[in-house]
Scaffold this motif. Structure first.
Motif, short mmCIF file in Angstrom:
data_model
loop_
_atom_site.label_atom_id
_atom_site.label_comp_id
_atom_site.label_asym_id
_atom_site.label_seq_id
_atom_site.Cartn_x
_atom_site.Cartn_y
_atom_site.Cartn_z
N PRO A 197 5.36 -8.31 7.23
CA PRO A 197 4.75 -8.89 8.42
C PRO A 197 4.22 -7.77 9.32
CG PRO A 197 6.93 -9.82 8.02
CD PRO A 197 6.80 -8.64 7.12
N MET A 198 3.01 -7.92 9.83
CA MET A 198 2.37 -6.84 10.58
C MET A 198 2.22 -7.21 12.06
SD MET A 198 2.08 -4.34 8.54
CE MET A 198 1.04 -3.29 9.55
N HIS A 199 3.28 -7.78 12.63
CA HIS A 199 3.26 -8.04 14.07
C HIS A 199 4.27 -7.14 14.75
CE1 HIS A 199 6.01 -11.14 12.24
NE2 HIS A 199 6.84 -10.53 13.07
N VAL A 200 3.98 -6.81 16.02
CA VAL A 200 4.94 -6.12 16.87
C VAL A 200 5.54 -7.17 17.81
CG1 VAL A 200 3.81 -3.89 16.73
CG2 VAL A 200 3.10 -5.50 18.50
N GLY A 201 6.74 -6.90 18.26
CA GLY A 201 7.41 -7.88 19.10
C GLY A 201 8.28 -7.21 20.14
N ILE A 232 10.87 -2.84 0.45
CA ILE A 232 11.56 -3.74 1.37
C ILE A 232 11.22 -5.19 1.10
CG2 ILE A 232 11.65 -1.97 3.17
CD1 ILE A 232 9.35 -3.43 4.58
N GLY A 233 12.05 -6.08 1.62
CA GLY A 233 11.78 -7.51 1.60
C GLY A 233 11.24 -7.95 2.95
N GLY A 234 11.00 -9.25 3.09
CA GLY A 234 10.38 -9.75 4.32
C GLY A 234 11.36 -10.08 5.43
N GLY A 238 -0.25 4.86 3.51
CA GLY A 238 -1.40 4.05 3.14
C GLY A 238 -1.36 3.54 1.72
N ILE A 239 -0.60 4.22 0.85
CA ILE A 239 -0.50 3.78 -0.54
C ILE A 239 0.91 3.32 -0.88
CG2 ILE A 239 -2.42 5.20 -1.35
CD1 ILE A 239 -0.33 7.22 -2.37
N SER A 240 1.73 3.08 0.14
CA SER A 240 3.13 2.73 -0.10
C SER A 240 3.29 1.39 -0.80
CB SER A 240 3.92 2.72 1.22
OG SER A 240 3.41 1.73 2.10
N VAL A 272 7.27 -2.80 13.37
CA VAL A 272 6.78 -3.06 12.02
C VAL A 272 7.53 -2.17 11.03
CG1 VAL A 272 4.79 -2.84 10.50
CG2 VAL A 272 4.50 -3.80 12.79
N LEU A 273 7.85 -2.72 9.86
CA LEU A 273 8.40 -1.94 8.76
C LEU A 273 7.42 -1.95 7.59
CD1 LEU A 273 12.10 -3.26 8.67
CD2 LEU A 273 11.20 -1.27 9.90
N LEU A 274 7.45 -0.89 6.80
CA LEU A 274 6.59 -0.78 5.61
C LEU A 274 7.44 -0.41 4.41
CD1 LEU A 274 3.64 1.26 7.17
CD2 LEU A 274 3.62 -1.18 6.62
N ASP A 275 6.88 -0.57 3.22
CA ASP A 275 7.58 -0.12 2.02
C ASP A 275 7.93 1.37 2.16
OD1 ASP A 275 8.11 -2.20 0.29
OD2 ASP A 275 6.13 -2.15 -0.64
N GLY A 276 9.16 1.69 1.84
CA GLY A 276 9.62 3.07 1.97
C GLY A 276 10.10 3.42 3.35
N GLN A 277 9.96 2.49 4.30
CA GLN A 277 10.40 2.71 5.68
C GLN A 277 11.16 1.47 6.14
OE1 GLN A 277 9.72 5.67 7.54
NE2 GLN A 277 9.05 6.42 5.54
#
Length: 453
Positions: free
Chosen positions: A20-24, A231-233, A358-360, A402-407
């Motif tokens: 998910p690409m939202h900030v909160g 990561i998962g959602g 960018g390629i994660s 926001v979290l990303l794959d690898g983070q």
């Protein structure tokens, strides 16, 4: 329709159920004296009447189910505020624990692309005459810093003011930009070309500092940890505040900056957490730290100048004082290098620090490569005074990121008057017992106080 900038499009394109690409943000308020049991319902009903929604909060992708890409924004003439601005209640016993669990669920769900990309939840059921508000907005519309600034614009320092604008309101009309003359544009283009041409010498300077003088932290020096996995959602969210005076006192006694002390708090907490999980690597963790690159003599009108610095957290050191010294030296040298670069060069080199993200999402990248860094630790300036919203006292502001794959872990904090409010976002599958980090942060702060006493 308005053409969509490339960056907006990318935030939409990389979004998936796992990402998910939202900030909160979660805000805690204390009701004004004399507020009855219908206070929140009445407040919401009054705010819903303010249906003059600015364009930003009407915006949605022109083709919400387009898989080939997004090229334009459209906006809704009528925004269903009853959908976007919701009223919820906590399950009993209505503790902060239940509030954080509910926030975790809301932060895990995707925004509906057939509607404007934001939601706000008013939450009742907390003890001590308090209530909460959780809000989220897509990163394609606002980043975390801009979202916090927007929140501040809806607040006031006057506890008696009861006509504050709603969270989707606009405090003042946007300032019109004066058109730039062709000569100005030409000069700007020439300046940018000159700065880019100077990137090669700048890169050589960075390489010399990193390899000959061994003072600069570079990407891919970070060890592989339990945080650097696909990561998962689902998300977990934890939050807590600490007095700013305690951090300020440590910084004064140690001759370091407040941000150095905050990083040392996080380093101590991460070390204890990873020991607890039997997962502490021998090499020190590396954090990506967004910092301002603005020189003191520059005015605030020169725009944002943000660098992505890499900080050695010294988690291989058992001594809190040694960790703080490692962090201070790492941040000092990184800032020195960036100050000697032009803004364009600093921006491009910051891009190198985060380029691997960018390629994660490419299958196998996270699993088979070293991470560029282990996590993001961001310190965002917040309100300096006690703030109020329609008579309610602001008690806490806790960013959710926001979290990303690898983070799989992010720590973001903001100043709030005389407190520092920490918001920790983690992948529910990859970071167990996330709330333990709050206990370890408190322990790390106490240890730092003893170390500089």
């Amino acid at each position: 329709m308005a053409l969509m900038p490339f960056t907006d499009s990318m935030f939409l394109l990389v979004e998936s159920r796992e990402h998910p690409m939202h900030v909160g943000g979660l805000q805690l308020f204390r009701k004004p004296e004399g507020a009855d049991e219908h206070y929140l319902r009445t407040l919401r009903e009054d705010l819903l009447k303010q249906d003059d929604v600015p364009e930003l909060f009407r915006r949605r992708p022109a083709s919400p189910v387009n898989t080939a890409g997004y090229v334009a924004w459209t906006h809704d003439e009528h925004v269903d505020l009853d959908y976007h601005f919701r009223h919820s209640a906590l399950p009993q016993p209505g503790r902060i624990r239940e509030l954080l669990e509910l926030t975790s669920r809301w932060h895990s769900t995707l925004l509906d692309r057939h509607r404007p990309l934001w939601e706000i939840h008013l939450v009742e059921g907390l003890p001590d005459n308090r209530f909460a508000m959780y809000s989220k907005i897509h990163h394609a519309l606002l980043d975390g810093v801009a979202a916090l600034r927007h929140l501040q614009s809806t607040l006031t320092t006057d506890p008696d003011k009861v006509d504050c604008i709603p969270p989707w309101g606009t405090p003042r009309p946007p300032r019109e930009r004066s058109p730039r003359r062709p000569l100005d544009l030409l000069g700007t283009a020439r300046s940018a070309i000159g700065q880019v041409a100077g990137l090669a010498p700048a890169a050589l300077k960075v390489a010399r500092e990193a390899f000959r003088e061994n003072t600069l932290t570079l990407p891919a020096q970070a060890p592989k940890t339990m945080f650097n996995v696909p990561i998962g959602g689902a998300r977990r969210f934890a939050a807590q505040s600490w007095p700013l005076a305690r951090v300020r006192d440590i910084a004064t006694r140690s001759g370091t900056s407040r941000n150095d002390v905050v990083l040392a708090m996080c380093a101590g907490a991460l070390r204890d957490y990873l020991i607890e999980q039997r997962a502490l690597p021998d090499a020190p963790l590396i954090a990506m730290v967004p910092v301002s690159m603005r020189k003191q003599a520059e005015s605030a009108s020169t725009g944002n100048q943000i660098g992505a610095l890499l900080a050695n957290l010294g988690t291989d050191k058992a001594s809190p004082a040694e960790r703080l010294a490692v962090i201070h030296r790492s941040m000092r040298e990184a800032k020195r290098i960036f100050r000697e670069l032009t803004p364009v060069q600093a921006l491009l080199l910051s891009g190198i620090n985060v380029a691997q993200l960018g390629i994660s999402t490419v299958p196998g990248v996270v699993t088979h490569t070293r991470p560029p860094f282990n996590l993001v630790i961001s310190n965002v300036p917040g309100p300096r005074e006690q703030m109020y919203w329609n008579g309610a006292k602001l008690d806490g502001v806790y960013p959710a990121s926001v979290l990303l794959d690898g983070q799989a872990l992010n720590i973001t904090l903001t100043s709030n008057g005389e407190h520092l409010d920490f918001g920790i976002t983690g992948c529910r599958r990859s970071v167990p017992h996330l709330q333990r980090l709050l206990l370890h942060l408190d322990t790390a702060l106490v240890e730092l106080e003893h170390a500089v006493a």
